[in-house]
Design a protein around this motif. Sequence first.
Motif, PDB file in Angstrom:
ATOM      1  N   LYS A  47       0.859  -1.194  -0.060  1.00  0.00           N
ATOM      2  CA  LYS A  47      -0.027  -0.018  -0.066  1.00  0.00           C
ATOM      3  C   LYS A  47       0.872   1.255  -0.180  1.00  0.00           C
ATOM      4  O   LYS A  47       1.684   1.410   0.835  1.00  0.00           O
ATOM      5  CB  LYS A  47      -0.817   0.168   1.423  1.00  0.00           C
ATOM      6  CG  LYS A  47      -1.985   1.131   1.199  1.00  0.00           C
ATOM      7  CD  LYS A  47      -3.006   0.780   2.516  1.00  0.00           C
ATOM      8  CE  LYS A  47      -4.318   1.679   2.089  1.00  0.00           C
ATOM      9  NZ  LYS A  47      -5.233   1.391   3.252  1.00  0.00           N
ATOM     10  N   TRP A 198       3.737   0.679   3.034  1.00  0.00           N
ATOM     11  CA  TRP A 198       4.258  -0.505   3.485  1.00  0.00           C
ATOM     12  C   TRP A 198       4.014  -1.508   2.397  1.00  0.00           C
ATOM     13  O   TRP A 198       3.323  -1.585   1.744  1.00  0.00           O
ATOM     14  CB  TRP A 198       3.422  -0.738   4.854  1.00  0.00           C
ATOM     15  CG  TRP A 198       1.949  -0.725   4.998  1.00  0.00           C
ATOM     16  CD1 TRP A 198       1.327   0.338   5.287  1.00  0.00           C
ATOM     17  CD2 TRP A 198       1.091  -1.977   4.559  1.00  0.00           C
ATOM     18  NE1 TRP A 198      -0.081   0.021   5.111  1.00  0.00           N
ATOM     19  CE2 TRP A 198      -0.037  -1.332   4.528  1.00  0.00           C
ATOM     20  CE3 TRP A 198       1.290  -3.046   4.118  1.00  0.00           C
ATOM     21  CZ2 TRP A 198      -1.198  -2.085   4.438  1.00  0.00           C
ATOM     22  CZ3 TRP A 198       0.299  -3.891   3.881  1.00  0.00           C
ATOM     23  CH2 TRP A 198      -1.172  -3.429   3.943  1.00  0.00           C
ATOM     24  N   ILE A 204       5.028 -10.524   7.266  1.00  0.00           N
ATOM     25  CA  ILE A 204       6.064  -9.727   7.648  1.00  0.00           C
ATOM     26  C   ILE A 204       5.851  -8.660   7.059  1.00  0.00           C
ATOM     27  O   ILE A 204       5.849  -8.493   5.754  1.00  0.00           O
ATOM     28  CB  ILE A 204       7.582 -10.460   7.351  1.00  0.00           C
ATOM     29  CG1 ILE A 204       7.686 -11.802   8.144  1.00  0.00           C
ATOM     30  CG2 ILE A 204       8.480  -9.653   7.738  1.00  0.00           C
ATOM     31  CD1 ILE A 204       8.671 -12.711   7.633  1.00  0.00           C
ATOM     32  N   ILE A 205       5.891  -7.366   7.743  1.00  0.00           N
ATOM     33  CA  ILE A 205       5.554  -5.957   7.347  1.00  0.00           C
ATOM     34  C   ILE A 205       7.013  -5.157   7.406  1.00  0.00           C
ATOM     35  O   ILE A 205       7.805  -5.098   8.325  1.00  0.00           O
ATOM     36  CB  ILE A 205       4.489  -5.424   8.192  1.00  0.00           C
ATOM     37  CG1 ILE A 205       3.092  -5.939   7.762  1.00  0.00           C
ATOM     38  CG2 ILE A 205       4.589  -3.869   7.722  1.00  0.00           C
ATOM     39  CD1 ILE A 205       2.266  -5.544   8.561  1.00  0.00           C
ATOM     40  N   LYS A 211       2.593   8.748   7.120  1.00  0.00           N
ATOM     41  CA  LYS A 211       1.255   8.821   6.330  1.00  0.00           C
ATOM     42  C   LYS A 211       1.138  10.427   5.795  1.00  0.00           C
ATOM     43  O   LYS A 211       1.849  11.213   6.520  1.00  0.00           O
ATOM     44  CB  LYS A 211       0.189   8.464   7.278  1.00  0.00           C
ATOM     45  CG  LYS A 211       0.068   7.004   7.315  1.00  0.00           C
ATOM     46  CD  LYS A 211      -1.176   6.222   7.920  1.00  0.00           C
ATOM     47  CE  LYS A 211      -1.075   6.394   9.391  1.00  0.00           C
ATOM     48  NZ  LYS A 211      -2.447   5.674  10.129  1.00  0.00           N
ATOM     49  N   ASP A 216       2.478   8.248  11.967  1.00  0.00           N
ATOM     50  CA  ASP A 216       3.112   6.803  11.900  1.00  0.00           C
ATOM     51  C   ASP A 216       2.490   5.840  11.264  1.00  0.00           C
ATOM     52  O   ASP A 216       1.018   6.044  11.883  1.00  0.00           O
ATOM     53  CB  ASP A 216       4.051   6.486  12.816  1.00  0.00           C
ATOM     54  CG  ASP A 216       5.306   7.399  13.129  1.00  0.00           C
ATOM     55  OD1 ASP A 216       5.847   7.857  12.103  1.00  0.00           O
ATOM     56  OD2 ASP A 216       5.548   7.569  14.500  1.00  0.00           O
ATOM     57  N   PHE A 217       2.591   4.960  10.637  1.00  0.00           N
ATOM     58  CA  PHE A 217       1.777   3.693  10.277  1.00  0.00           C
ATOM     59  C   PHE A 217       1.633   3.015  11.579  1.00  0.00           C
ATOM     60  O   PHE A 217       2.148   2.831  12.360  1.00  0.00           O
ATOM     61  CB  PHE A 217       2.249   2.885   9.066  1.00  0.00           C
ATOM     62  CG  PHE A 217       2.374   3.580   7.644  1.00  0.00           C
ATOM     63  CD1 PHE A 217       1.320   3.536   6.777  1.00  0.00           C
ATOM     64  CD2 PHE A 217       3.431   4.241   7.523  1.00  0.00           C
ATOM     65  CE1 PHE A 217       1.132   4.321   5.956  1.00  0.00           C
ATOM     66  CE2 PHE A 217       3.480   4.676   6.169  1.00  0.00           C
ATOM     67  CZ  PHE A 217       2.352   4.808   5.249  1.00  0.00           C
ATOM     68  N   VAL A 218       0.419   2.625  11.642  1.00  0.00           N
ATOM     69  CA  VAL A 218       0.163   1.601  12.890  1.00  0.00           C
ATOM     70  C   VAL A 218      -0.477   0.297  12.556  1.00  0.00           C
ATOM     71  O   VAL A 218      -1.321   0.140  11.725  1.00  0.00           O
ATOM     72  CB  VAL A 218      -1.244   2.483  13.518  1.00  0.00           C
ATOM     73  CG1 VAL A 218      -1.670   1.722  14.896  1.00  0.00           C
ATOM     74  CG2 VAL A 218      -1.112   3.907  14.019  1.00  0.00           C
ATOM     75  N   PHE A 219       0.412  -0.622  13.230  1.00  0.00           N
ATOM     76  CA  PHE A 219      -0.167  -1.933  13.153  1.00  0.00           C
ATOM     77  C   PHE A 219      -0.644  -2.612  14.141  1.00  0.00           C
ATOM     78  O   PHE A 219      -0.229  -2.508  15.145  1.00  0.00           O
ATOM     79  CB  PHE A 219       1.442  -2.611  12.382  1.00  0.00           C
ATOM     80  CG  PHE A 219       1.812  -2.301  11.335  1.00  0.00           C
ATOM     81  CD1 PHE A 219       1.365  -2.298   9.961  1.00  0.00           C
ATOM     82  CD2 PHE A 219       2.837  -1.104  11.374  1.00  0.00           C
ATOM     83  CE1 PHE A 219       1.989  -1.485   8.952  1.00  0.00           C
ATOM     84  CE2 PHE A 219       3.549  -0.654  10.314  1.00  0.00           C
ATOM     85  CZ  PHE A 219       2.994  -0.782   9.055  1.00  0.00           C
ATOM     86  N   GLY A 220      -1.538  -3.644  13.976  1.00  0.00           N
ATOM     87  CA  GLY A 220      -2.200  -4.291  14.983  1.00  0.00           C
ATOM     88  C   GLY A 220      -1.639  -5.671  15.166  1.00  0.00           C
ATOM     89  O   GLY A 220      -1.170  -6.254  14.213  1.00  0.00           O
ATOM     90  N   THR A 235      -1.465  -2.201  19.656  1.00  0.00           N
ATOM     91  CA  THR A 235      -1.133  -1.357  18.341  1.00  0.00           C
ATOM     92  C   THR A 235       0.314  -0.996  18.463  1.00  0.00           C
ATOM     93  O   THR A 235       0.698  -0.875  19.604  1.00  0.00           O
ATOM     94  CB  THR A 235      -1.888  -0.179  18.002  1.00  0.00           C
ATOM     95  OG1 THR A 235      -1.998   0.737  19.051  1.00  0.00           O
ATOM     96  CG2 THR A 235      -3.359  -0.429  18.022  1.00  0.00           C
ATOM     97  N   ILE A 243       8.404  -5.980  10.910  1.00  0.00           N
ATOM     98  CA  ILE A 243       7.956  -6.277  12.046  1.00  0.00           C
ATOM     99  C   ILE A 243       7.716  -7.830  11.533  1.00  0.00           C
ATOM    100  O   ILE A 243       7.031  -8.180  10.471  1.00  0.00           O
ATOM    101  CB  ILE A 243       6.577  -5.748  12.088  1.00  0.00           C
ATOM    102  CG1 ILE A 243       6.966  -4.189  12.332  1.00  0.00           C
ATOM    103  CG2 ILE A 243       5.889  -6.228  13.596  1.00  0.00           C
ATOM    104  CD1 ILE A 243       5.533  -3.282  12.234  1.00  0.00           C
TER     105      ILE A 243
END
Lengths: 345, 148
Positions: A47, A198, A204-205, A211, A216-220, A235, A243
């Motif tokens: 994305k 990302w 695996i990210i 943004k 910052d981008f937020v990952f769950g 988060t 990650i």
Amino acid sequence: MMKKQNLFLGGILLFSILLNGCTEARQTNPEPVVNEFFAFSTLITQKLYQENGNEVIEQTQQMLRDKEQRLSLYVEGSELDQVNQMAGIAPVQVSEELFEMVSVSKRYCELSEGRFDITIAPLSVLWGVDSEHPRVPEKEKIEKALSLVDYRKVELDEEKQTIFLAEKGMALDLGGIAKGYFCNDVRELYEAAGSIGWISIGGIIYNHGTKPDDSDFVFGIRDPEDPVGVAYVGTLTAPEKVISTTGAYERYFEEDGVIYHHILDPKTGYPSESDLLSVTVICKDGGLADYLSTTLYIAGSEAIENYRNDPRFEVIVIDKNHNIYCSDSLKGKFELTSEDYQLYE
Amino acid sequence: MNKKSNCKVNQLDKGEELVESRFTFRFRLRIEFWLILGVVVLCAGILLWRGIKEKTAPIGIAVISYDGEVQMRIDLSSEQDKTFTFEKNPKVQFEIQDHAIRFVHVECPDKLCEKSGFLRVENQTAVCLPNRTTLTIQGSGGEIDAFV
């Protein structure tokens, strides 16, 4: 009096312009470009928030597909396949990339004292958890495959750039490092293109930039015990880092009421009986993150304390008692959101 | 006499003008007050509407892709409850219920996709790897960018 009125009216006008201006600014942000494709038997999602996002996505896709053709265990005739086919027969001269990957992986095998082993292929092929037909193999077959798993029998000749597997039937499987390792290549590509966004390679990210609203981008971090697989325990923000999460819930199959997952223990030949639910490693180096998340999962809770505050990476470990062990440096970056889990201080 | 009376008339006229101008000024002030109030209320309304819209827009668009290519886009906020497949891979079935969507009755060995359950929140994804099919909820925002 009139001056005051004019001033007030001017203020209102300015407010309206600003209000409208904000709307305009938001509208001119580029729409994110999303892309999905399958490679290395997994889903790859990108994305990107940028004008030429499609071009970068196309380049990344091309690069990863090319790597799949050359480095996958499951692609007949790939460089890796050639090394495996020549096991016990002769060394094979390989590309610099494959030689470096195998060298780094072998070093990781040594560091993990065999908990991570790149010669696990005979076992992973036998179980077929990643294939369309997973099955529980017979004990004898597992023992036979296990006898072929030994990273110490991988012979590397730096001068000739050759790889030799000392015993016939041995085979390399880079699946425990490749996805993270390739995130490093994606980073180079994103940096060169000034990308914002990302990529997720089989979960695996790697994320690059911030943004459009400067956040910052937020990952769950997934809840490993949530049967629907869409809930998350908390988060995380980790700008410019990879990650990698390993958990038994990612891939598994059920036979006679027993669940068999995809993380095979190279010491037993069976799926790892870890006392952990998941391990997340956050690191600049994708290969290290990928290798460590798998290895720490297999090593279990006993090993975690030694790795919790290593300056090279950060960890989020969830055990079966729903305790979450975090690196101290993750304070302010990881936020627990689930009431079913507690942070272990 | 005439001069005097003219002077009186003039004074009267001035007085009336003064009264009139005060009246006009008050009237204009009142119009401006309502005008300003109107603009303020309108701006506040727009901001409030935008805030509410952003916070209450969790029902997104379900995107079904096969081998990386988008096959269907379904607006979950308006779609009726139903079960369906898509042309390129009829082995995969989906169900929409109460503005949520899930994989259901899929011909695959592990059925992990079915275990993903209903998706309704933006950026949630379920995958059927054997069938190379993905189901993603797309939207304009959402707290989480991706899950790991």
